[in-house]
Enzyme design. Sequence first.
Site, mmCIF file in Angstrom:
data_model
loop_
_atom_site.group_PDB
_atom_site.id
_atom_site.type_symbol
_atom_site.label_atom_id
_atom_site.label_comp_id
_atom_site.label_asym_id
_atom_site.label_seq_id
_atom_site.Cartn_x
_atom_site.Cartn_y
_atom_site.Cartn_z
ATOM 1 N N GLY A 12 1.633 12.452 -3.649
ATOM 2 C CA GLY A 12 2.465 11.354 -4.148
ATOM 3 C C GLY A 12 1.856 10.754 -5.400
ATOM 4 O O GLY A 12 1.857 9.535 -5.594
ATOM 5 N N ALA A 13 1.335 11.634 -6.272
ATOM 6 C CA ALA A 13 0.557 11.155 -7.435
ATOM 7 C C ALA A 13 1.413 10.888 -8.665
ATOM 8 O O ALA A 13 0.892 10.565 -9.722
ATOM 9 C CB ALA A 13 -0.534 12.176 -7.769
ATOM 10 N N SER A 14 2.729 10.997 -8.543
ATOM 11 C CA SER A 14 3.566 10.857 -9.746
ATOM 12 C C SER A 14 3.699 9.412 -10.203
ATOM 13 O O SER A 14 4.011 9.149 -11.359
ATOM 14 C CB SER A 14 4.953 11.458 -9.490
ATOM 15 O OG SER A 14 5.598 10.772 -8.441
ATOM 16 N N VAL A 63 5.225 17.065 1.249
ATOM 17 C CA VAL A 63 4.264 16.948 2.358
ATOM 18 C C VAL A 63 4.931 17.082 3.727
ATOM 19 O O VAL A 63 4.251 17.351 4.717
ATOM 20 C CB VAL A 63 3.456 15.623 2.316
ATOM 21 C CG1 VAL A 63 2.587 15.541 1.081
ATOM 22 C CG2 VAL A 63 4.329 14.411 2.476
ATOM 23 N N SER A 141 -0.973 0.896 5.860
ATOM 24 C CA SER A 141 -0.289 -0.328 5.404
ATOM 25 C C SER A 141 -0.688 -1.483 6.305
ATOM 26 O O SER A 141 -0.980 -1.291 7.490
ATOM 27 C CB SER A 141 1.226 -0.144 5.485
ATOM 28 O OG SER A 141 1.863 -1.392 5.301
ATOM 29 N N TYR A 154 8.562 3.155 9.879
ATOM 30 C CA TYR A 154 7.467 3.092 8.897
ATOM 31 C C TYR A 154 6.177 2.592 9.569
ATOM 32 O O TYR A 154 5.093 3.158 9.392
ATOM 33 C CB TYR A 154 7.894 2.164 7.757
ATOM 34 C CG TYR A 154 6.905 2.019 6.640
ATOM 35 C CD1 TYR A 154 6.746 3.021 5.688
ATOM 36 C CD2 TYR A 154 6.138 0.861 6.504
ATOM 37 C CE1 TYR A 154 5.845 2.875 4.633
ATOM 38 C CE2 TYR A 154 5.242 0.705 5.456
ATOM 39 C CZ TYR A 154 5.100 1.713 4.519
ATOM 40 O OH TYR A 154 4.204 1.563 3.478
ATOM 41 N N ALA A 156 5.411 2.632 12.770
ATOM 42 C CA ALA A 156 4.911 3.633 13.722
ATOM 43 C C ALA A 156 4.163 4.735 12.967
ATOM 44 O O ALA A 156 3.099 5.195 13.406
ATOM 45 C CB ALA A 156 6.065 4.221 14.528
ATOM 46 N N LYS A 158 2.595 4.497 10.081
ATOM 47 C CA LYS A 158 1.339 4.004 9.500
ATOM 48 C C LYS A 158 0.314 3.677 10.593
ATOM 49 O O LYS A 158 -0.889 3.864 10.395
ATOM 50 C CB LYS A 158 1.607 2.769 8.631
ATOM 51 C CG LYS A 158 2.467 3.057 7.393
ATOM 52 C CD LYS A 158 1.786 4.022 6.442
ATOM 53 C CE LYS A 158 2.528 4.197 5.133
ATOM 54 N NZ LYS A 158 1.875 5.139 4.232
ATOM 55 N N ILE A 187 2.234 -4.692 -2.605
ATOM 56 C CA ILE A 187 1.754 -4.171 -3.897
ATOM 57 C C ILE A 187 2.957 -3.925 -4.815
ATOM 58 O O ILE A 187 3.978 -3.371 -4.373
ATOM 59 C CB ILE A 187 0.986 -2.838 -3.679
ATOM 60 C CG1 ILE A 187 -0.062 -2.971 -2.546
ATOM 61 C CG2 ILE A 187 0.343 -2.373 -4.983
ATOM 62 C CD1 ILE A 187 -1.132 -4.003 -2.741
#
Length: 247
Positions: A12-14, A63, A141, A154, A156, A158, A187
């Site tokens: 997820g580096a974009s 992924v 998170s 989400y 669950a 994390k 963030i």
Amino acid sequence: MNFEGRIALVTGASQGIGRASALALAEAGADAALCSRNLERLENVAKTIEAMGKKALALRMDVSSLESVNAAVAKVLEWGGKIDILVNNAGVTKDNLVMRMKPEDWEAVLKTNLDGAFYCIRAVLPGMVRQRRGRIINVASVVAETGNPGQANYVASKAGLIGLTKSVAAEVASRNITVNAVAPGFIATAMTERLSEGVKEKILGLIPLGRMGTDREVALGVRFLASEEAGYITGHVLNINGGMYMA
Ligand code: NAI
């Protein structure tokens, strides 16, 4: 901190936290393999890293697909010969109240956020075990620790990621591999950009430091956990949340 000669794989580096983590690692000397579904944006990140004098590889990887992860990791190993650092950052949200949540939205979030991290860890570990060195950082998170209405899938995923972090940390500690998580709060990235002003105001009211965090602030935590200096830290969850939750 010196990452010279180290190779980092960031999912997820974009954009957002993934991009900031890759840049922070490269700034300190690492070469970076950048993965995500959007190749065009990744190539821009790769150019920025190359301009710093470091090597970068941009690779399409979904992924949530075991085949895609295995194929991408094989290409990274061909390119760099090894992987020293894995940052499992790719993540998605598909929010709804649990009674209205479509099973496919539950599954899609778990598949990307949790299965995806498992696939990546499973693919990089044999090399790390062989070289008796490795750093894995999972991006969890704050809501994994607090729960959050409207985000059961989400949260669950994390919370599962934190359990995965601690279990793998215990499994591979004897091989000099550390596995840690960061738990970011609120963030400023594309993920939070789409929240309504009302929701943003409400969340800001819960943050003692009184502001959103930046992707860079999370990236610096990721970089610390990836460093030699953090060698005695494993199975840890680093809160980067402006005091939103104090464990
Ligand atoms: P973002 O939406 O800007 O970035 C997410 C990245 O993940 C993108 O590069 C996207 O292409 C990639 N991605 C999504 N699904 C993928 C898949 N199947 N395969 C490969 N790549 C995929 O969001 P942000 O904020 O930078 O999020 C990064 C991580 O931080 C996520 O895991 C997110 O859950 C986590 N996080 C974010 C917080 C925030 O307030 N922004 C707070 C806590 C955690």
